[in-house]
Design a protein around this motif. Structure first.
Motif, PDB file in Angstrom:
ATOM      1  N   UNK A 254      34.391  52.244  81.842  1.00  0.00           N
ATOM      2  CA  UNK A 254      35.333  51.900  82.905  1.00  0.00           C
ATOM      3  C   UNK A 254      36.570  52.788  82.860  1.00  0.00           C
ATOM      4  N   UNK A 255      37.039  53.106  81.667  1.00  0.00           N
ATOM      5  CA  UNK A 255      38.246  53.917  81.552  1.00  0.00           C
ATOM      6  C   UNK A 255      38.057  55.281  82.206  1.00  0.00           C
ATOM      7  N   UNK A 256      36.843  55.850  82.108  1.00  0.00           N
ATOM      8  CA  UNK A 256      36.652  57.209  82.611  1.00  0.00           C
ATOM      9  C   UNK A 256      35.956  57.262  83.966  1.00  0.00           C
ATOM     10  N   UNK A 257      35.073  56.332  84.226  1.00  0.00           N
ATOM     11  CA  UNK A 257      34.286  56.429  85.455  1.00  0.00           C
ATOM     12  C   UNK A 257      34.530  55.249  86.392  1.00  0.00           C
ATOM     13  N   UNK A 258      35.400  54.331  86.000  1.00  0.00           N
ATOM     14  CA  UNK A 258      35.594  53.152  86.834  1.00  0.00           C
ATOM     15  C   UNK A 258      34.421  52.204  86.665  1.00  0.00           C
ATOM     16  N   UNK A 259      34.400  51.149  87.449  1.00  0.00           N
ATOM     17  CA  UNK A 259      33.300  50.200  87.318  1.00  0.00           C
ATOM     18  C   UNK A 259      32.031  50.760  87.964  1.00  0.00           C
ATOM     19  N   UNK A 260      30.952  50.763  87.222  1.00  0.00           N
ATOM     20  CA  UNK A 260      29.680  51.240  87.762  1.00  0.00           C
ATOM     21  C   UNK A 260      28.717  50.058  87.725  1.00  0.00           C
ATOM     22  N   UNK A 261      28.184  49.713  88.874  1.00  0.00           N
ATOM     23  CA  UNK A 261      27.447  48.452  88.963  1.00  0.00           C
ATOM     24  C   UNK A 261      25.975  48.593  88.582  1.00  0.00           C
ATOM     25  N   UNK A 262      25.394  47.522  88.111  1.00  0.00           N
ATOM     26  CA  UNK A 262      23.952  47.309  87.976  1.00  0.00           C
ATOM     27  C   UNK A 262      23.218  48.170  86.947  1.00  0.00           C
ATOM     28  N   UNK A 317      24.188  53.097  92.898  1.00  0.00           N
ATOM     29  CA  UNK A 317      23.511  52.335  91.838  1.00  0.00           C
ATOM     30  C   UNK A 317      23.144  50.941  92.343  1.00  0.00           C
ATOM     31  N   UNK A 318      23.990  50.378  93.232  1.00  0.00           N
ATOM     32  CA  UNK A 318      23.705  49.036  93.743  1.00  0.00           C
ATOM     33  C   UNK A 318      22.442  49.029  94.600  1.00  0.00           C
ATOM     34  N   UNK A 319      22.265  50.093  95.391  1.00  0.00           N
ATOM     35  CA  UNK A 319      21.101  50.145  96.278  1.00  0.00           C
ATOM     36  C   UNK A 319      19.810  50.052  95.471  1.00  0.00           C
ATOM     37  N   UNK A 320      19.783  50.724  94.306  1.00  0.00           N
ATOM     38  CA  UNK A 320      18.572  50.674  93.477  1.00  0.00           C
ATOM     39  C   UNK A 320      18.594  49.493  92.498  1.00  0.00           C
ATOM     40  N   UNK A 321      19.789  49.224  91.982  1.00  0.00           N
ATOM     41  CA  UNK A 321      19.893  48.234  90.905  1.00  0.00           C
ATOM     42  C   UNK A 321      19.732  46.802  91.378  1.00  0.00           C
ATOM     43  N   UNK A 323      18.023  45.365  93.874  1.00  0.00           N
ATOM     44  CA  UNK A 323      16.644  44.852  94.037  1.00  0.00           C
ATOM     45  C   UNK A 323      15.949  44.589  92.705  1.00  0.00           C
ATOM     46  N   UNK A 324      16.240  45.427  91.701  1.00  0.00           N
ATOM     47  CA  UNK A 324      15.635  45.201  90.377  1.00  0.00           C
ATOM     48  C   UNK A 324      16.081  43.849  89.825  1.00  0.00           C
ATOM     49  N   UNK A 325      17.382  43.570  89.972  1.00  0.00           N
ATOM     50  CA  UNK A 325      17.904  42.308  89.444  1.00  0.00           C
ATOM     51  C   UNK A 325      17.307  41.121  90.199  1.00  0.00           C
ATOM     52  N   UNK A 327      14.378  40.986  91.688  1.00  0.00           N
ATOM     53  CA  UNK A 327      12.977  40.797  91.282  1.00  0.00           C
ATOM     54  C   UNK A 327      12.906  40.166  89.897  1.00  0.00           C
ATOM     55  N   UNK A 328      13.887  40.520  89.064  1.00  0.00           N
ATOM     56  CA  UNK A 328      13.956  39.991  87.712  1.00  0.00           C
ATOM     57  C   UNK A 328      14.186  38.479  87.732  1.00  0.00           C
ATOM     58  N   UNK A 329      15.104  38.043  88.619  1.00  0.00           N
ATOM     59  CA  UNK A 329      15.417  36.612  88.681  1.00  0.00           C
ATOM     60  C   UNK A 329      14.240  35.838  89.244  1.00  0.00           C
ATOM     61  N   UNK A 330      13.569  36.413  90.252  1.00  0.00           N
ATOM     62  CA  UNK A 330      12.400  35.735  90.819  1.00  0.00           C
ATOM     63  C   UNK A 330      11.317  35.620  89.748  1.00  0.00           C
ATOM     64  N   UNK A 331      11.120  36.701  88.995  1.00  0.00           N
ATOM     65  CA  UNK A 331      10.119  36.708  87.928  1.00  0.00           C
ATOM     66  C   UNK A 331      10.386  35.628  86.905  1.00  0.00           C
TER      67      UNK A 331
END
Lengths: 337, 250
Positions: A254-262, A317-321, A323-325, A327-331
């Motif tokens: 976070x210090x260098x790249x800010x918040x990066x999601x998923x 990252x959100x666009x790809x991440x 859907x993975x999350x 599918x993970x919760x449904x699984x």
């Protein structure tokens, strides 16, 4: 034996993908530089020409940043998932990245107002304190409610609150220097240079080493607190260690790249499924590599899709991440029934 | 020789007692069973005996030494625990699950020595799960899972084994398989087992000694299974109408 072979092949594939993405990332950008020129510049270590500057001051640091910070984020997520004994956990979704972001923004604005210069280590420390406070809040909630979904909703809310305050600070601190701060607060790999790399690379390497040293206990802890306790493991100490290492890693990002999601939530999950393993000694490097590759890819897309306009890394990252999350919760849901 | 001794122990959580005046001992090579209605404090006593919960007062001795004077390392080198936590793994073979039980002996990264491997093999064979070693743990049946967990709890070569309702959710056939494995194990390894169970109908075959907990927070009776497991007494202990025990189990 077959399984081991498969894992080795996967590791080789990941490393090849990383190298390939590094090359593509070096070659692509708003200024077209041919592959031959780049090879020449690299060979001559020519840092003075315009193209040399673009290469050594802009593109390379960015690639290094995506590799190390992307990996660190995935690893941080893995440690958090270990802590909560639940694969649906990550520094962004639990509001920890946003807590770090808030503290860094406050420090930056204060520094600009007061006119003192600050170094990147101070940023890391501010981010670490912010993430510990956010983690502390999430943990307090987790003691009161045992439900992971409530915890995640709380984390997302903490994230919103912190982002709102950060946004407020950034908007009203009308300094020309703040332009960078705005980009950073959305997440980007463009901000850090070589000096920053000298700070974050050692931290990330130490983080990896710590995780690897904890791998045996991580595996045993995966069977539940009671069981781990009955193996003679100091549960309290281990949990504190997990939180510290995980927070240091996500705070550095976070210090260098800010918040990066998923990245933190999704990559360990992908690693487990790709390697069909839960062995920490396998999943720690696998998550790290996947985080690196994923961030290199997302950064490439963020830069090149609407070039010269750059998207924030979290958008991609959100666009790809996400859907993975999902599918993970449904699984998990269908398994629990 | 008594491996576990409780003397006037009061057990409970956060200073609030659940069972008072608990005194009993569990001996080497014997199975000591705790029975009683739900909520009588069976699990609480087991957790206290396993060192996972501190007694409110009274003394607990493991091999004639106060349980509080053991370091976790020492304690869990003689004592092994099989609690009710269900294992949620996805990509682990049965062998991987059992292997973790060797935690104390394995290298810094969990590497297995030849001794580790041979102990794991021996224990898995003894319990009859060696042929499941490469199977994914999450795909096993409940009965197979419980026996794998039993193997996991003995690979540390403990002298004492503490188990909380290990067979409760198994069907009759799997229950018998499980207890067969357990009794064989106790005979062969001379382990002291302290177990809580609901299978009153099997207890005569399984347990050498029975401790009956009443719902009102104390030990109601203790002794030989043959003598204690009688219809009238079971009806009283579990709060059944007169004649019901005979009607269903007789």
């Amino acid at each position: 034996m077959n399984k081991n072979k498969r894992c080795i092949v996967l590791f080789i594939c990941l490393i090849l993908m990383m190298l390939l993405l590094m090359v593509i990332n070096i070659l692509s950008g708003s200024v077209g530089i041919g592959a031959k020129d780049i090879a020449g510049i690299m060979m001559r270590r020519d840092v003075s020409s315009v193209n040399g500057k673009i290469l050594f001051d802009i593109r390379l640091p960015r690639i290094i940043e995506a590799i190390f910070l992307g990996g660190a984020l995935a690893l941080s997520g893995y440690l958090l998932q270990t802590f909560f004994l639940n694969p649906v956990a990550g520094p962004y979704i639990l509001g920890i990245s946003s807590g770090a972001k808030l503290f860094v923004a406050v420090l930056m604005v204060c520094a600009l107002k007061a006119g003192f210069s600050m170094n990147s280590l101070m940023l890391v420390i501010a981010a670490f304190i912010g993430s510990l406070i956010a983690t502390g809040f999430v943990l307090t909630v987790s003691i009161r409610v045992r439900s992971m979904s409530v915890l995640i909703v709380c984390g997302v809310m903490v994230g919103y609150i912190c982002s709102a305050i950060t946004e407020f600070i950034v908007t009203f601190a009308d300094d020309t220097n703040i332009v960078n701060l705005h980009n950073w607060s959305l997440g980007t790999f463009s901000a850090a240079g070589w000096n920053d790399a000298c700070i974050y690379i050692p931290i990330v390497v130490i983080g990896i080493a710590a995780a690897v040293l904890m791998s045996k206990t991580i595996e045993a802890y995966g069977f539940g607190e009671n069981y781990a306790g009955s193996l003679g493991i100091n549960i309290y100490g281990f949990r504190v260690l997990l939180i510290i290492v995980s927070s240091v890693l996500s705070a550095t990002v976070t210090a260098f790249a800010g918040p990066v999601s998923f990245v933190g939530i999704a990559m360990p999950h992908v690693a487990r499924h790709l390697f069909r393993s839960e062995k920490p000694l396998m999943i720690i490097p696998a998550s790290f590599l996947l985080g690196s590759v994923f961030c290199l890819l997302c950064d490439l897309l963020a830069r090149s899709m609407f070039s010269p306009t750059e998207l924030s890394i979290s958008t991609v990252t959100a666009v790809f991440g996400a859907p993975i999350v999902i599918s993970m919760m449904i699984g998990r849901r269908s398994e629990n029934v | 020789m008594s491996e576990i001794v409780f003397e006037n122990v009061r057990v409970g959580y956060n200073g609030i007692p659940i069972v008072e005046n608990v005194s009993f001992n569990a001996d080497k090579g014997k199975i000591t069973a705790l029975i009683g209605p739900n909520g009588a404090g069976k699990s609480t006593i087991l957790k206290t005996a396993a060192g996972l919960l501190k007694q409110i007062d009274g003394s607990v001795y493991i091999r004639n030494k106060s349980i509080g004077s053991y370091s976790p390392k020492e304690l869990y080198s003689i004592l092994s625990v099989m609690m009710t936590d269900r294992v949620k793994t996805k990509f682990m073979t049965s062998y991987d699950v059992v292997r973790v039980g060797r935690y104390r002996y394995t290298g810094i990264f969990g590497g297995l020595s030849e001794t580790d491997k041979s102990v794991i093999k021996e224990c898995m064979e003894l319990i009859g799960v060696w042929d499941l070693k490469d199977k994914d743990y999450s795909t096993l049946s409940d009965g197979q899972k419980q026996r794998v967990l039993l193997a996991r709890s003995i690979v540390s070569q403990p002298g004492i084994l503490i188990m909380d309702e290990p067979a409760s959710f198994l069907d009759m056939g799997r229950k018998i398989e499980f207890f067969d494995a357990l009794t064989k194990l106790v005979k062969e390894k001379e382990i002291a087992v302290l177990i809580s169970m609901h299978e009153v109908e099997l207890i005569r075959k399984v347990a050498d000694k029975v401790i009956c907990l009443s719902g009102s927070g104390g030990i109601d009776a203790m002794g030989d299974a043959e003598e204690l497991i009688r219809p009238e007494y079971m009806e009283q202990l579990f709060g059944m109408k007169k004649g019901k025990y005979e009607e269903y189990f007789g």
